[in-house]
Design a protein around this motif. Structure first.
Motif, PDB file in Angstrom:
ATOM      1  N   THR A   1       0.802  -1.228   0.000  1.00 31.19           N
ATOM      2  CA  THR A   1       0.000   0.000   0.000  1.00 31.19           C
ATOM      3  C   THR A   1       0.833   1.276   0.000  1.00 31.19           C
ATOM      4  N   VAL A   2       2.146   1.158   0.226  1.00 35.39           N
ATOM      5  CA  VAL A   2       3.016   2.335   0.314  1.00 35.39           C
ATOM      6  C   VAL A   2       3.972   2.340  -0.863  1.00 35.39           C
ATOM      7  N   ASP A   3       4.196   3.504  -1.456  1.00 36.45           N
ATOM      8  CA  ASP A   3       5.129   3.621  -2.566  1.00 36.45           C
ATOM      9  C   ASP A   3       6.531   3.213  -2.152  1.00 36.45           C
ATOM     10  N   SER A   4       7.299   2.681  -3.094  1.00 39.89           N
ATOM     11  CA  SER A   4       8.648   2.222  -2.796  1.00 39.89           C
ATOM     12  C   SER A   4       9.548   3.365  -2.347  1.00 39.89           C
ATOM     13  N   GLY A   5       9.366   4.550  -2.926  1.00 37.11           N
ATOM     14  CA  GLY A   5      10.186   5.691  -2.539  1.00 37.11           C
ATOM     15  C   GLY A   5       9.960   6.088  -1.099  1.00 37.11           C
ATOM     16  N   VAL A   6       8.705   6.137  -0.677  1.00 38.42           N
ATOM     17  CA  VAL A   6       8.380   6.491   0.698  1.00 38.42           C
ATOM     18  C   VAL A   6       8.899   5.414   1.652  1.00 38.42           C
ATOM     19  N   ALA A   7       8.840   4.152   1.226  1.00 38.51           N
ATOM     20  CA  ALA A   7       9.365   3.066   2.049  1.00 38.51           C
ATOM     21  C   ALA A   7      10.857   3.276   2.317  1.00 38.51           C
ATOM     22  N   GLY A   8      11.588   3.716   1.310  1.00 34.36           N
ATOM     23  CA  GLY A   8      13.008   3.980   1.487  1.00 34.36           C
ATOM     24  C   GLY A   8      13.269   5.110   2.459  1.00 34.36           C
ATOM     25  N   VAL A   9      12.425   6.131   2.435  1.00 36.93           N
ATOM     26  CA  VAL A   9      12.578   7.255   3.356  1.00 36.93           C
ATOM     27  C   VAL A   9      12.290   6.806   4.785  1.00 36.93           C
ATOM     28  N   LEU A  10      11.193   6.086   4.983  1.00 33.63           N
ATOM     29  CA  LEU A  10      10.844   5.619   6.329  1.00 33.63           C
ATOM     30  C   LEU A  10      11.897   4.653   6.861  1.00 33.63           C
ATOM     31  N   ASN A  11      12.539   3.912   5.967  1.00 33.59           N
ATOM     32  CA  ASN A  11      13.596   3.000   6.364  1.00 33.59           C
ATOM     33  C   ASN A  11      14.774   3.750   6.989  1.00 33.59           C
ATOM     34  N   ALA A  12      14.966   5.001   6.580  1.00 37.93           N
ATOM     35  CA  ALA A  12      16.086   5.795   7.079  1.00 37.93           C
ATOM     36  C   ALA A  12      15.896   6.251   8.518  1.00 37.93           C
ATOM     37  N   THR A  13      14.765   5.920   9.130  1.00 42.40           N
ATOM     38  CA  THR A  13      14.542   6.308  10.533  1.00 42.40           C
ATOM     39  C   THR A  13      15.173   5.322  11.507  1.00 42.40           C
ATOM     40  N   THR A  14      15.776   4.247  11.031  1.00 38.21           N
ATOM     41  CA  THR A  14      16.353   3.254  11.924  1.00 38.21           C
ATOM     42  C   THR A  14      17.325   3.848  12.948  1.00 38.21           C
ATOM     43  N   PRO A  15      18.240   4.748  12.561  1.00 33.89           N
ATOM     44  CA  PRO A  15      19.137   5.314  13.569  1.00 33.89           C
ATOM     45  C   PRO A  15      18.408   6.049  14.684  1.00 33.89           C
ATOM     46  N   LEU A  16      17.249   6.620  14.378  1.00 39.64           N
ATOM     47  CA  LEU A  16      16.485   7.310  15.420  1.00 39.64           C
ATOM     48  C   LEU A  16      16.001   6.315  16.462  1.00 39.64           C
ATOM     49  N   TRP A  17      15.485   5.178  15.994  1.00 37.88           N
ATOM     50  CA  TRP A  17      15.059   4.139  16.928  1.00 37.88           C
ATOM     51  C   TRP A  17      16.255   3.561  17.680  1.00 37.88           C
ATOM     52  N   SER A  18      17.408   3.487  17.029  1.00 36.76           N
ATOM     53  CA  SER A  18      18.603   2.966  17.678  1.00 36.76           C
ATOM     54  C   SER A  18      19.020   3.835  18.861  1.00 36.76           C
ATOM     55  N   VAL A  19      18.892   5.145  18.691  1.00 38.15           N
ATOM     56  CA  VAL A  19      19.228   6.048  19.789  1.00 38.15           C
ATOM     57  C   VAL A  19      18.311   5.804  20.978  1.00 38.15           C
ATOM     58  N   LEU A  20      17.009   5.691  20.726  1.00 40.96           N
ATOM     59  CA  LEU A  20      16.060   5.456  21.806  1.00 40.96           C
ATOM     60  C   LEU A  20      16.327   4.127  22.510  1.00 40.96           C
ATOM     61  N   ILE A  21      16.605   3.085  21.728  1.00 40.87           N
ATOM     62  CA  ILE A  21      16.893   1.779  22.315  1.00 40.87           C
ATOM     63  C   ILE A  21      18.194   1.839  23.111  1.00 40.87           C
ATOM     64  N   GLY A  22      19.188   2.555  22.573  1.00 42.84           N
ATOM     65  CA  GLY A  22      20.442   2.715  23.293  1.00 42.84           C
ATOM     66  C   GLY A  22      20.247   3.389  24.636  1.00 42.84           C
ATOM     67  N   LEU A  23      19.377   4.390  24.683  1.00 39.95           N
ATOM     68  CA  LEU A  23      19.070   5.043  25.963  1.00 39.95           C
ATOM     69  C   LEU A  23      18.383   4.073  26.920  1.00 39.95           C
ATOM     70  N   ALA A  24      17.512   3.220  26.374  1.00 38.97           N
ATOM     71  CA  ALA A  24      16.761   2.293  27.224  1.00 38.97           C
ATOM     72  C   ALA A  24      17.648   1.216  27.831  1.00 38.97           C
ATOM     73  N   ILE A  25      18.629   0.708  27.054  1.00 41.57           N
ATOM     74  CA  ILE A  25      19.456  -0.398  27.543  1.00 41.57           C
ATOM     75  C   ILE A  25      20.793   0.080  28.112  1.00 41.57           C
ATOM     76  N   GLY A  26      21.022   1.386  28.090  1.00 46.45           N
ATOM     77  CA  GLY A  26      22.205   1.921  28.734  1.00 46.45           C
ATOM     78  C   GLY A  26      23.441   2.060  27.872  1.00 46.45           C
ATOM     79  N   THR A  27      23.342   1.772  26.574  1.00 48.63           N
ATOM     80  CA  THR A  27      24.505   1.948  25.711  1.00 48.63           C
ATOM     81  C   THR A  27      24.683   3.406  25.300  1.00 48.63           C
ATOM     82  N   GLU A  28      23.627   4.196  25.434  1.00 53.09           N
ATOM     83  CA  GLU A  28      23.706   5.637  25.225  1.00 53.09           C
ATOM     84  C   GLU A  28      23.825   6.292  26.588  1.00 53.09           C
TER      85      GLU A  28
END
Length: 331
Positions: A94-121
């Motif tokens: 249901t989502v265009d391939s281009g938009v999928a690529g953009v949303l995929n680029a948010t992974t580092p943002l989630w990584s920062v949050l997870i790092g804060l949660a588990i103490g690596t940040e």
């Protein structure tokens, strides 16, 4: 190779990597014309495994040993391959391939949050906090929840979930697999092998649908598995060995541009100013979160390239390049 010719060669190789990685979403979209999401995921994992197996044994390597290591590999395969690959295939229905690529680029943002949660940040500097907030603002702009016909759909949420799954997997790999002395090609081959097995378990749920075999879907899924999943792993290792993880990481910032461009040119996907603005905001935010002190080696578990497990494994390759060379010399 040095000087201008060397820089030219390096630039060409980075461009090839960006094209292969960024085209992943295009191939998924085309493959979905003939296969179900589960089928696309299974064939992608299987072909990627076959490709890496050839490289593995061609380089006289072998799969990792030990039950504990394989248990960690299975967990990593679930979060870094089987689950996100499946979610991307579901989302792109249901989502265009281009938009999928953009949303995929948010992974580092989630990584920062997870790092804060588990103490690596160890906390966020102002510039990284601003980048985190800006990145999620960009996602909000792309989703446009204030529009009833916007992108706030189950498909878009599935893709964001895939990006989050990558981040979880990278954190797990950073704690349990990276830096354990196992050659990267062995880990990546084993990981895709495990992902193939995990995806096979889902065949009774969504993989028994009728396959509509036609050249476009067939070519797309083969390219997706062999090149966008298998060959790209190998090319990434070469970049790391020759130029270092930092240069390889820069490839990731080109992926959304490639995915959006291919979607618009090949699939004639719509590209509104709002989505364009959201893409720019996301990339700026991601870039700001990547501004960190160079001494912070544990940052490997963040995804510097914006959504693909290959960079994490590539960084591992850099750490063990000398060790692998010594092993080859012994042989």
């Amino acid at each position: 190779m040095s000087g201008v010719p060397g820089r030219t060669y390096a630039g060409i190789r980075v461009g090839v990597l960006a094209l292969l990685w960024g085209s992943t979403f295009l191939w998924i979209k085309l493959a979905l014309d003939g296969l179900s999401p589960v089928q696309v995921t299974l064939v992608r994992c299987a072909l990627g495994t076959l490709t890496l197996t050839v490289l593995l044994f061609g380089g006289r390597r072998r799969l990792p040993q030990g039950g504990a290591t394989w248990r960690h590999i299975v967990v990593a395969a679930f979060f870094c391959n089987a689950l996100p690959f499946g979610l991307f295939s579901v989302g792109e229905q249901t989502v265009d391939s281009g938009v999928a690529g953009v949303l995929n680029a948010t992974t580092p943002l989630w990584s920062v949050l997870i790092g804060l949660a588990i103490g690596t940040e160890r906390g966020l500097r102002p510039v990284r906090l601003a980048g985190l907030l800006l990145g999620f603002a960009g996602v909000l702009l792309i989703f446009a929840p204030w529009q009833q016909s916007g992108l706030a759909s189950w498909g878009a949420l599935a893709i964001v979930g895939a990006a989050g799954s990558y981040a979880v997997g990278f954190a797990y790999m950073g704690q349990h697999l990276v830096g354990k002395g196992i050659p990267t090609i062995s880990l990546s081959t084993a990981q895709l092998l495990a992902a193939t097995g995990l995806t096979t378990l889902m065949v009774p749920v969504g993989g028994l649908e009728t396959v509509h075999v036609h050249p476009k879907a067939l070519i797309a899924v083969v390219v997706l598995g062999v090149f966008a999943t298998g060959i790209t792993f190998h090319l990434t290792y070469r970049v790391i060995a020759d130029e270092g993880a930092t240069n390889a990481a820069t490839v990731g910032y080109l992926l959304p541009v490639v995915s959006v461009g291919l979607g618009a040119v090949v699939l004639d996907e719509a590209f509104s100013l709002r989505v364009a603005a959201g893409m720019v905001v996301v990339l700026v935010g991601v870039g700001m979160t990547r501004r960190q002190k160079r001494a912070a080696a544990p940052e490997i578990m963040q995804n510097p390239e914006g959504g693909d497990p290959r960079i994490v494994e590539a960084q591992h390759a850099e750490q063990h390049a000398e060790q692998d060379a010594e092993q080859d010399a012994v042989k």
